[in-house]
Design an enzyme around this catalytic site. Structure first.
Site, mmCIF file in Angstrom:
data_model
loop_
_atom_site.group_PDB
_atom_site.id
_atom_site.type_symbol
_atom_site.label_atom_id
_atom_site.label_comp_id
_atom_site.label_asym_id
_atom_site.label_seq_id
_atom_site.Cartn_x
_atom_site.Cartn_y
_atom_site.Cartn_z
ATOM 1 N N PRO A 176 9.602 -4.621 -0.276
ATOM 2 C CA PRO A 176 10.722 -4.358 0.690
ATOM 3 C C PRO A 176 10.372 -4.317 2.149
ATOM 4 O O PRO A 176 9.214 -3.652 2.302
ATOM 5 C CB PRO A 176 11.359 -2.670 0.192
ATOM 6 C CG PRO A 176 10.772 -2.920 -1.294
ATOM 7 C CD PRO A 176 9.651 -3.386 -1.177
ATOM 8 N N VAL A 177 11.111 -4.692 2.975
ATOM 9 C CA VAL A 177 10.992 -4.903 4.609
ATOM 10 C C VAL A 177 11.309 -3.485 5.108
ATOM 11 O O VAL A 177 12.080 -2.781 4.875
ATOM 12 C CB VAL A 177 11.783 -5.941 4.980
ATOM 13 C CG1 VAL A 177 11.538 -6.225 6.385
ATOM 14 C CG2 VAL A 177 11.697 -7.238 4.407
ATOM 15 N N ASP B 274 -2.504 -1.317 10.917
ATOM 16 C CA ASP B 274 -2.916 -1.068 9.673
ATOM 17 C C ASP B 274 -3.208 -2.432 9.057
ATOM 18 O O ASP B 274 -3.612 -2.593 7.665
ATOM 19 C CB ASP B 274 -2.014 -0.299 8.794
ATOM 20 C CG ASP B 274 -0.565 -0.831 8.719
ATOM 21 O OD1 ASP B 274 -0.322 -1.844 9.265
ATOM 22 O OD2 ASP B 274 0.241 -0.121 7.771
ATOM 23 N N LYS C 128 0.541 -1.103 -0.036
ATOM 24 C CA LYS C 128 -0.151 -0.054 0.241
ATOM 25 C C LYS C 128 0.840 1.254 0.004
ATOM 26 O O LYS C 128 2.021 1.259 0.209
ATOM 27 C CB LYS C 128 -0.861 -0.080 1.257
ATOM 28 C CG LYS C 128 -0.192 0.116 2.749
ATOM 29 C CD LYS C 128 0.265 1.372 3.072
ATOM 30 C CE LYS C 128 0.870 1.236 4.371
ATOM 31 N NZ LYS C 128 1.695 2.467 4.831
ATOM 32 N N LEU D 202 5.688 0.521 3.038
ATOM 33 C CA LEU D 202 4.799 -0.019 2.382
ATOM 34 C C LEU D 202 3.914 -1.127 2.789
ATOM 35 O O LEU D 202 3.034 -1.440 1.865
ATOM 36 C CB LEU D 202 5.563 -0.615 0.904
ATOM 37 C CG LEU D 202 6.349 0.346 0.305
ATOM 38 C CD1 LEU D 202 7.198 -0.291 -0.679
ATOM 39 C CD2 LEU D 202 5.612 1.485 -0.208
ATOM 40 N N GLY E 102 4.169 -4.238 3.729
ATOM 41 C CA GLY E 102 4.267 -5.546 3.523
ATOM 42 C C GLY E 102 4.058 -6.398 4.698
ATOM 43 O O GLY E 102 3.370 -7.561 4.543
ATOM 44 N N GLY E 103 4.543 -6.254 5.991
ATOM 45 C CA GLY E 103 4.367 -7.262 7.050
ATOM 46 C C GLY E 103 2.796 -7.279 7.529
ATOM 47 O O GLY E 103 2.151 -8.218 7.587
ATOM 48 N N SER E 104 2.368 -6.131 7.553
ATOM 49 C CA SER E 104 0.617 -6.012 7.792
ATOM 50 C C SER E 104 -0.070 -6.627 6.737
ATOM 51 O O SER E 104 -1.064 -7.386 7.062
ATOM 52 C CB SER E 104 0.350 -4.564 8.047
ATOM 53 O OG SER E 104 1.038 -4.058 9.154
ATOM 54 N N SER E 105 0.261 -6.467 5.389
ATOM 55 C CA SER E 105 -0.459 -7.242 4.315
ATOM 56 C C SER E 105 -0.320 -8.815 4.688
ATOM 57 O O SER E 105 -1.195 -9.374 4.628
ATOM 58 C CB SER E 105 0.137 -6.623 2.831
ATOM 59 O OG SER E 105 -0.479 -7.298 1.999
#
Length: 281
Positions: free
Chosen positions: A91-92, A133, A8, A96, A98-101
């Site tokens: 990217p970690v 998020d 996101k 963006l 990524g972990g929450s997604s």
């Protein structure tokens, strides 16, 4: 089951104050983009949760995917297990999501894999327990996030093309960014208007992060110098985005940052329908 786990961007992020639980109260507009990780879920007879990734540091018990799997297993007394393979492209620690997604997709697909029959309200409750998020990624598309970000209100799709993401490889602590933040005075909080997008896109954290990390400020200035009609920090960073009028200007700018060794990606926002196409039926 194979899932895609989209990243996101925040088109708007205002920080309104502190909440009693020591989180910050935010008003944010989030949009899904076409950058994604892939996650494969396989049912196992053993109760073990096995998590594999192309990035070694993400294989352990600290990964949100693993934590959520164990939580669901314990709460709903699941006797089966799962083998989960995460192919990481987002990217970690880059702002963006990524972990929450990944965490949200784990809730959605493990519900299906283990036949838990979770109601949407239960998924929302579980997501909010593990992050601010994650709830957005249960929906996707374009949405307003309020309170600490977990209260999600879907909005009309905002479809944007020719977005350039640039990450300089700087690790930015969200805690440090929020801790150094100067909150807006009463009555001075910014407002977002999708009808006046370019003039109301805003990130309250940007000025603070640029003060702490001058290289981020320089990156935003370079995006502008290459013709971005809007440049902005993504979340708490360190990824920055530039919105361009055309592919040619974006490509020239992207080449500049690739020569510097920065991560770059041309992306676009995606609709709610495209996002939810990946959900299990």
């Amino acid at each position: 089951m194979l899932a895609v786990s989209y990243a996101k961007i925040n088109l708007f992020l205002e920080v309104l104050g502190k909440l009693p639980d020591n989180y910050h109260e935010v008003n944010t507009v989030l949009c899904s983009i076409d950058l994604f990780d892939e996650i494969k879920f396989v049912l196992t007879k053993s109760s073990d949760i096995i998590l594999w990734s192309n990035i070694d540091d993400l294989c352990g018990e600290n990964n949100l995917i693993y934590k959520i799997a164990k939580y669901l297993q314990h709460r709903f007394k699941v006797s089966a297990g799962a083998e989960i393979r995460l192919t990481k492209r987002i990217p970690v620690s880059a702002g963006l999501g990524g972990g929450s997604s990944n965490a949200a997709i784990a809730i959605i697909f493990l519900d299906k894999l283990w036949q838990l029959g979770l109601r949407q309200e239960e998924k929302e409750e579980i997501a909010a327990m593990f992050g601010s998020d994650i709830n957005f990624f249960l929906h996707g598309g374009t949405a307003l996030g309020q309170n600490r970000g977990e209260r999600i209100t879907p909005q009309d799709d905002i479809l944007l093309d020719n977005i350039l993401l640039v990450n300089p490889g700087i690790a930015i602590s969200a805690g440090l960014a929020y801790g150094a933040l100067e909150l807006p005075a009463p009555g001075e909080a910014k407002l977002f208007d999708p009808a006046d997008l370019m003039n109301t896109m805003y990130n309250r954290l940007e000025q603070t992060v640029c003060g702490l990390y001058p290289d981020v400020q320089a990156l935003l200035e370079q995006l502008n110098s290459f013709g971005a009609k809007k440049s902005m920090l993504c979340g708490s960073g360190s990824t920055c985005m530039g919105l361009f009028e055309n592919e040619r200007d974006l490509a020239i700018c992207r080449s500049h940052f690739k020569e510097k060794g920065f991560y770059t990606l041309k992306t676009r926002t995606i609709s709610l329908r495209e996002y939810q196409r990946c959900f299990p039926s």
